[in-house]
Design a protein around this motif. Structure first.
Motif, PDB file in Angstrom:
ATOM      1  N   LEU A 500     -46.771 -68.115  46.780  1.00 20.59           N
ATOM      2  CA  LEU A 500     -46.041 -67.574  47.922  1.00 20.59           C
ATOM      3  C   LEU A 500     -44.562 -67.391  47.613  1.00 20.59           C
ATOM      4  O   LEU A 500     -43.884 -66.571  48.230  1.00 20.59           O
ATOM      5  N   GLU A 501     -44.060 -68.181  46.685  1.00 24.75           N
ATOM      6  CA  GLU A 501     -42.665 -68.085  46.254  1.00 24.75           C
ATOM      7  C   GLU A 501     -41.704 -68.151  47.435  1.00 24.75           C
ATOM      8  O   GLU A 501     -40.797 -67.332  47.583  1.00 24.75           O
ATOM      9  N   THR A 502     -41.935 -69.100  48.309  1.00 26.56           N
ATOM     10  CA  THR A 502     -41.055 -69.298  49.455  1.00 26.56           C
ATOM     11  C   THR A 502     -41.191 -70.725  49.951  1.00 26.56           C
ATOM     12  O   THR A 502     -42.250 -71.357  49.783  1.00 26.56           O
ATOM     13  N   ASP A 503     -40.133 -71.232  50.538  1.00 20.41           N
ATOM     14  CA  ASP A 503     -40.199 -72.548  51.153  1.00 20.41           C
ATOM     15  C   ASP A 503     -40.145 -72.456  52.671  1.00 20.41           C
ATOM     16  O   ASP A 503     -39.966 -73.447  53.357  1.00 20.41           O
ATOM     17  N   ARG A 504     -40.309 -71.214  53.184  1.00 18.42           N
ATOM     18  CA  ARG A 504     -40.262 -71.038  54.643  1.00 18.42           C
ATOM     19  C   ARG A 504     -41.562 -71.473  55.292  1.00 18.42           C
ATOM     20  O   ARG A 504     -42.611 -71.534  54.652  1.00 18.42           O
ATOM     21  N   GLN A 505     -41.476 -71.712  56.585  1.00 25.69           N
ATOM     22  CA  GLN A 505     -42.590 -72.279  57.340  1.00 25.69           C
ATOM     23  C   GLN A 505     -43.756 -71.306  57.441  1.00 25.69           C
ATOM     24  O   GLN A 505     -43.601 -70.130  57.786  1.00 25.69           O
ATOM     25  N   VAL A 506     -44.964 -71.784  57.130  1.00 21.72           N
ATOM     26  CA  VAL A 506     -46.189 -71.025  57.371  1.00 21.72           C
ATOM     27  C   VAL A 506     -46.603 -71.253  58.821  1.00 21.72           C
ATOM     28  O   VAL A 506     -46.883 -72.378  59.230  1.00 21.72           O
ATOM     29  N   LEU A 507     -46.620 -70.181  59.588  1.00 21.55           N
ATOM     30  CA  LEU A 507     -46.970 -70.279  61.006  1.00 21.55           C
ATOM     31  C   LEU A 507     -48.469 -70.264  61.240  1.00 21.55           C
ATOM     32  O   LEU A 507     -48.975 -70.917  62.163  1.00 21.55           O
ATOM     33  N   LEU A 508     -49.167 -69.492  60.431  1.00 16.67           N
ATOM     34  CA  LEU A 508     -50.607 -69.308  60.656  1.00 16.67           C
ATOM     35  C   LEU A 508     -51.224 -68.807  59.360  1.00 16.67           C
ATOM     36  O   LEU A 508     -50.611 -68.011  58.633  1.00 16.67           O
ATOM     37  N   ALA A 509     -52.423 -69.273  59.066  1.00 13.52           N
ATOM     38  CA  ALA A 509     -53.138 -68.831  57.868  1.00 13.52           C
ATOM     39  C   ALA A 509     -54.586 -68.559  58.217  1.00 13.52           C
ATOM     40  O   ALA A 509     -55.172 -69.247  59.062  1.00 13.52           O
ATOM     41  N   SER A 510     -55.163 -67.570  57.569  1.00 14.43           N
ATOM     42  CA  SER A 510     -56.555 -67.211  57.863  1.00 14.43           C
ATOM     43  C   SER A 510     -57.549 -68.133  57.166  1.00 14.43           C
ATOM     44  O   SER A 510     -58.734 -68.147  57.504  1.00 14.43           O
ATOM     45  N   ALA A 511     -57.083 -68.905  56.163  1.00 15.90           N
ATOM     46  CA  ALA A 511     -57.945 -69.839  55.439  1.00 15.90           C
ATOM     47  C   ALA A 511     -57.084 -70.981  54.923  1.00 15.90           C
ATOM     48  O   ALA A 511     -55.877 -70.815  54.718  1.00 15.90           O
ATOM     49  N   PRO A 512     -57.666 -72.161  54.702  1.00 21.07           N
ATOM     50  CA  PRO A 512     -56.881 -73.292  54.174  1.00 21.07           C
ATOM     51  C   PRO A 512     -56.310 -72.964  52.795  1.00 21.07           C
ATOM     52  O   PRO A 512     -56.913 -72.219  52.010  1.00 21.07           O
ATOM     53  N   SER A 513     -55.135 -73.496  52.531  1.00 20.79           N
ATOM     54  CA  SER A 513     -54.521 -73.270  51.228  1.00 20.79           C
ATOM     55  C   SER A 513     -53.598 -74.428  50.895  1.00 20.79           C
ATOM     56  O   SER A 513     -53.159 -75.172  51.774  1.00 20.79           O
ATOM     57  N   GLU A 514     -53.313 -74.598  49.610  1.00 13.18           N
ATOM     58  CA  GLU A 514     -52.354 -75.598  49.174  1.00 13.18           C
ATOM     59  C   GLU A 514     -50.946 -75.066  49.388  1.00 13.18           C
ATOM     60  O   GLU A 514     -50.717 -73.860  49.446  1.00 13.18           O
ATOM     61  N   ASP A 515     -49.986 -75.975  49.474  1.00 10.87           N
ATOM     62  CA  ASP A 515     -48.608 -75.570  49.683  1.00 10.87           C
ATOM     63  C   ASP A 515     -48.155 -74.632  48.574  1.00 10.87           C
ATOM     64  O   ASP A 515     -48.365 -74.902  47.382  1.00 10.87           O
ATOM     65  N   GLY A 516     -47.557 -73.516  49.010  1.00  7.04           N
ATOM     66  CA  GLY A 516     -46.977 -72.589  48.047  1.00  7.04           C
ATOM     67  C   GLY A 516     -47.953 -71.670  47.370  1.00  7.04           C
ATOM     68  O   GLY A 516     -47.565 -70.916  46.466  1.00  7.04           O
ATOM     69  N   VAL A 517     -49.236 -71.700  47.759  1.00 11.34           N
ATOM     70  CA  VAL A 517     -50.256 -70.868  47.116  1.00 11.34           C
ATOM     71  C   VAL A 517     -50.972 -70.029  48.171  1.00 11.34           C
ATOM     72  O   VAL A 517     -51.324 -70.533  49.236  1.00 11.34           O
ATOM     73  N   LEU A 518     -51.177 -68.755  47.840  1.00  8.98           N
ATOM     74  CA  LEU A 518     -51.937 -67.850  48.710  1.00  8.98           C
ATOM     75  C   LEU A 518     -53.265 -67.544  48.037  1.00  8.98           C
ATOM     76  O   LEU A 518     -53.321 -66.806  47.046  1.00  8.98           O
ATOM     77  N   PRO A 519     -54.375 -68.102  48.538  1.00  8.66           N
ATOM     78  CA  PRO A 519     -55.672 -67.902  47.888  1.00  8.66           C
ATOM     79  C   PRO A 519     -56.154 -66.452  48.018  1.00  8.66           C
ATOM     80  O   PRO A 519     -55.632 -65.668  48.818  1.00  8.66           O
ATOM     81  N   PRO A 520     -57.183 -66.072  47.272  1.00 13.42           N
ATOM     82  CA  PRO A 520     -57.765 -64.729  47.426  1.00 13.42           C
ATOM     83  C   PRO A 520     -58.298 -64.514  48.839  1.00 13.42           C
ATOM     84  O   PRO A 520     -58.733 -65.457  49.514  1.00 13.42           O
ATOM     85  N   ASP A 521     -58.249 -63.261  49.283  1.00 10.06           N
ATOM     86  CA  ASP A 521     -58.820 -62.864  50.580  1.00 10.06           C
ATOM     87  C   ASP A 521     -58.284 -63.724  51.718  1.00 10.06           C
ATOM     88  O   ASP A 521     -59.024 -64.189  52.588  1.00 10.06           O
ATOM     89  N   THR A 522     -56.982 -63.927  51.701  1.00  9.48           N
ATOM     90  CA  THR A 522     -56.314 -64.771  52.686  1.00  9.48           C
ATOM     91  C   THR A 522     -55.019 -64.115  53.132  1.00  9.48           C
ATOM     92  O   THR A 522     -54.324 -63.495  52.333  1.00  9.48           O
ATOM     93  N   SER A 523     -54.714 -64.259  54.423  1.00  9.68           N
ATOM     94  CA  SER A 523     -53.430 -63.829  54.969  1.00  9.68           C
ATOM     95  C   SER A 523     -52.681 -65.040  55.500  1.00  9.68           C
ATOM     96  O   SER A 523     -53.293 -65.974  56.036  1.00  9.68           O
ATOM     97  N   VAL A 524     -51.348 -65.001  55.379  1.00  5.59           N
ATOM     98  CA  VAL A 524     -50.510 -66.008  56.021  1.00  5.59           C
ATOM     99  C   VAL A 524     -49.392 -65.296  56.767  1.00  5.59           C
ATOM    100  O   VAL A 524     -48.955 -64.205  56.392  1.00  5.59           O
ATOM    101  N   TRP A 525     -48.992 -65.921  57.858  1.00 14.21           N
ATOM    102  CA  TRP A 525     -47.796 -65.487  58.587  1.00 14.21           C
ATOM    103  C   TRP A 525     -46.710 -66.523  58.349  1.00 14.21           C
ATOM    104  O   TRP A 525     -46.918 -67.726  58.592  1.00 14.21           O
ATOM    105  N   LEU A 526     -45.572 -66.049  57.901  1.00 13.66           N
ATOM    106  CA  LEU A 526     -44.412 -66.892  57.685  1.00 13.66           C
ATOM    107  C   LEU A 526     -43.379 -66.612  58.757  1.00 13.66           C
ATOM    108  O   LEU A 526     -43.270 -65.486  59.250  1.00 13.66           O
ATOM    109  N   ARG A 527     -42.603 -67.615  59.072  1.00 13.33           N
ATOM    110  CA  ARG A 527     -41.510 -67.416  60.019  1.00 13.33           C
ATOM    111  C   ARG A 527     -40.384 -66.673  59.326  1.00 13.33           C
ATOM    112  O   ARG A 527     -39.859 -67.116  58.305  1.00 13.33           O
ATOM    113  N   ALA A 528     -40.026 -65.505  59.851  1.00 17.62           N
ATOM    114  CA  ALA A 528     -38.892 -64.763  59.329  1.00 17.62           C
ATOM    115  C   ALA A 528     -37.613 -65.552  59.582  1.00 17.62           C
ATOM    116  O   ALA A 528     -37.582 -66.453  60.441  1.00 17.62           O
TER     117      ALA A 528
END
Length: 550
Positions: A500-528
């Motif tokens: 993810l290359e960011t330390d900003r807050q993840v607001l919502l994710a479509s699937a579980p993930s480890e910190d800082g990693v975006l798994p395949p076939d997954t979306s995350v919403w970050l706080r702008a």
């Protein structure tokens, strides 16, 4: 957010196995809690239901299966009191064979004035036994059917771009135009906020009936210039209401600039983005569609819309699990069952991707539950005229129209009374997908949608919604990353995890993930950086409050 209700399959209020308006009224609290802003109803009008109600016999009456006109008025009023606007379907291209006008046309005989509202023509060949031209029905076979006299003598042919039960109207006839404008006023008077226009590009036909094989340009019946004048008249009717009403068109057009012509300031307000629905699960294809859509809509100052599925298309969870993740009516039956777990994961990611885009979103009932296509319906239980026969392999569209599961461990899952058979059979393994099973369950698809809609509202200030397009952010080739309003969305459409290359807050994710990693076939919403403050929801999903555009 606009929620599409297919009344026959939403909820049964009188216990006969068929969804109805009373059932919808009883479930309005569910829709309110989901977080939608408006409801679009597929046809509830009087009809022989040979094509799911799109063969209308009387626009000013409600089919008894669904209820009465008075019940429709109560539903519209009850929804409005809850802040839910109502959109109804209008089908201007054709009517039912049972419609009063067509019965009059048949009785009038060749040359009768009542036939001028339709497209009647003599056949070709020495005995008139061949269709007037080579136009083909959307449901397969010639787009012409020949009538016979009571004594069996063959006579004229009539045009039907869909089934023979749906004769096409001739929009050059002034009574056709006047009737439909009056139908708009009829439903506006009953409180509907807008109208969805079915098959909006098909109304006007070349009077010379130019054959398709001749390569006529413009097309003899698709997207002809004359159709725009019809919608300018409809816009005048809609704008004359207090408050003004909305018009949204169903248009299967590959060219976004051609679609945008229908959205000029004096025509329709919005259109279904069916190019987005049809696109494969591919980063380059989806980004290209988003960019083309936003560019074309900005040119006419119209808001874009986004849709992943509807009552005519393969369920998203099933389609995204196939080798070919695009949608095409000609191949809808040939993708195979695929990988449902993969398709469900992608459908959840697609939900967050779609809800983060500018404009409005249409959600087909059951998508918020992650329902798959029902592909094993018995042949004798199917209703859809789009199925082309046993040899074609095309099962039609019934698989996405199976009644919703509300509660319980076995069919009918609270859709209707226990012991009553629903009009389409439900699978025996849908208990885990029911509303009751997902309600309050952390990580369920229902709770994902609820959280996403709440957060979407919070992150859309008036200034944000004025932006015509998302701001794209640097990302690997298989990742879509953009910012719109107070949200930043990142979707990994590839086969490998990415940082993810960011330390900003993840607001919502479509699937579980480890910190800082975006798994395949997954979306995350970050706080702008200037996004909303949030806190944990009862299900553990991070959410926020507020409101947004639909």
């Amino acid at each position: 957010m606009v929620y599409q209700v297919y009344p026959r399959s939403f909820a049964d209020g009188n216990g006969d196995g068929v969804g109805d308006l009373a059932g919808v009224r009883s479930r309005l609290p569910y829709l309110l809690r989901l977080g939608v802003d408006a409801l679009w109803f597929t046809p509830w009008y009087a009809s022989p239901l040979r094509d799911g109600g799109y063969d209308v016999s009387d626009y000013r009456a409600v089919h008894p299966l669904f209820g009465t006109l008075e019940e429709a008025e109560r539903l519209i009023a009850d929804a409005a009191r809850l802040g839910l606007r109502t959109i109804v379907d209008v089908v201007p291209n054709h009517v039912s064979r049972d419609h009063r006008w067509f019965r009059e046309a048949v009785a009038a005989g060749p040359g009768g004035r009542a036939r001028e509202r339709f497209h009647f023509r003599p056949g070709l060949g020495p005995d008139g036994g061949l269709p007037p031209n080579d136009w083909q029905s959307e449901f397969g076979g010639p787009a012409w059917t020949r009538l016979t006299d009571q004594d069996g003598t063959p006579e004229d042919w009539y045009l039907h771009l869909f089934s023979p039960d749906q004769p096409d109207l001739d929009w050059s006839h002034p009574e056709v135009r006047a009737e439909h404008e009056d139908v708009l006023r009829f439903w506006f008077d009953r409180g509907v906020a807008g109208v969805r226009v079915d098959s909006a590009t098909l109304l006007v036909k070349d009077p010379s009936l130019a054959p398709l094989s001749a390569g006529a340009d413009p097309h003899p019946y698709h997207d002809r210039e004359e159709v725009h004048e019809i919608y300018r008249s409809w816009r005048s009717v809609a704008d004359s209401q207090e408050p003004p009403r909305m018009l949204v068109g169903e248009m299967w057009l590959d060219d976004p600039d051609r679609l945008a012509r229908y959205l000029r300031p004096d025509e329709l307000h919005t259109a279904f983005n069916l190019a987005y629905l049809s696109a494969p699960w591919d980063a380059a294809a989806l980004r290209s569609c988003v960019e083309a859509t936003c560019r074309a809509h900005a040119a006419v100052d119209a808001p874009p819309t986004w849709v992943l599925g509807n009552h005519d298309t393969t369920r998203v969870a099933t389609r995204y699990g196939r080798a070919d993740t695009s949608f095409d009516f000609t191949t809808m039956a040939h993708g195979g069952p695929g990988d449902l777990a993969l398709g469900t994961r992608r459908a959840r990611a697609a939900a967050l991707l779609t809800l983060a885009l500018p404009g409005s979103v249409y959600l087909y009932q059951g998508e918020e539950l992650g329902l798959p296509e029902v592909e094993d319906l018995p042949a004798d239980r199917r209703h859809d005229p789009m199925r082309l026969g046993a040899d074609s392999g095309n099962p039609g569209r019934d698989g996405c129209r199976v009644p919703l599961p509300w509660e319980g461990d076995a069919p009918p899952y609270g859709f209707c009374a226990d012991g009553v058979e629903p009009w389409l059979p439900q699978p025996g393994d849908w208990a885990r997908l029911s509303v009751a099973a997902q309600d309050g369950t952390a990580g369920s698809t229902l709770e994902l949608y609820r959280a996403a809609l709440r957060l979407r509202r919070a992150c859309r200030s008036p200034a944000a919604t004025e932006q015509p397009a998302p701001r794209w952010l640097p990302a690997p080739p298989d990742v879509l990353a953009f910012r719109y309003g107070g949200l930043e969305c990142r979707t990994n459409l590839g086969s490998r995890p990415v940082s993810l290359e960011t330390d900003r807050q993840v607001l919502l994710a479509s699937a579980p993930s480890e910190d800082g990693v975006l798994p395949p076939d997954t979306s995350v919403w970050l706080r702008a950086p200037d996004g909303p403050a949030v806190g944990p929801s009862p299900t553990g999903t991070l959410i926020a409050g507020g409101r947004s555009d639909a």
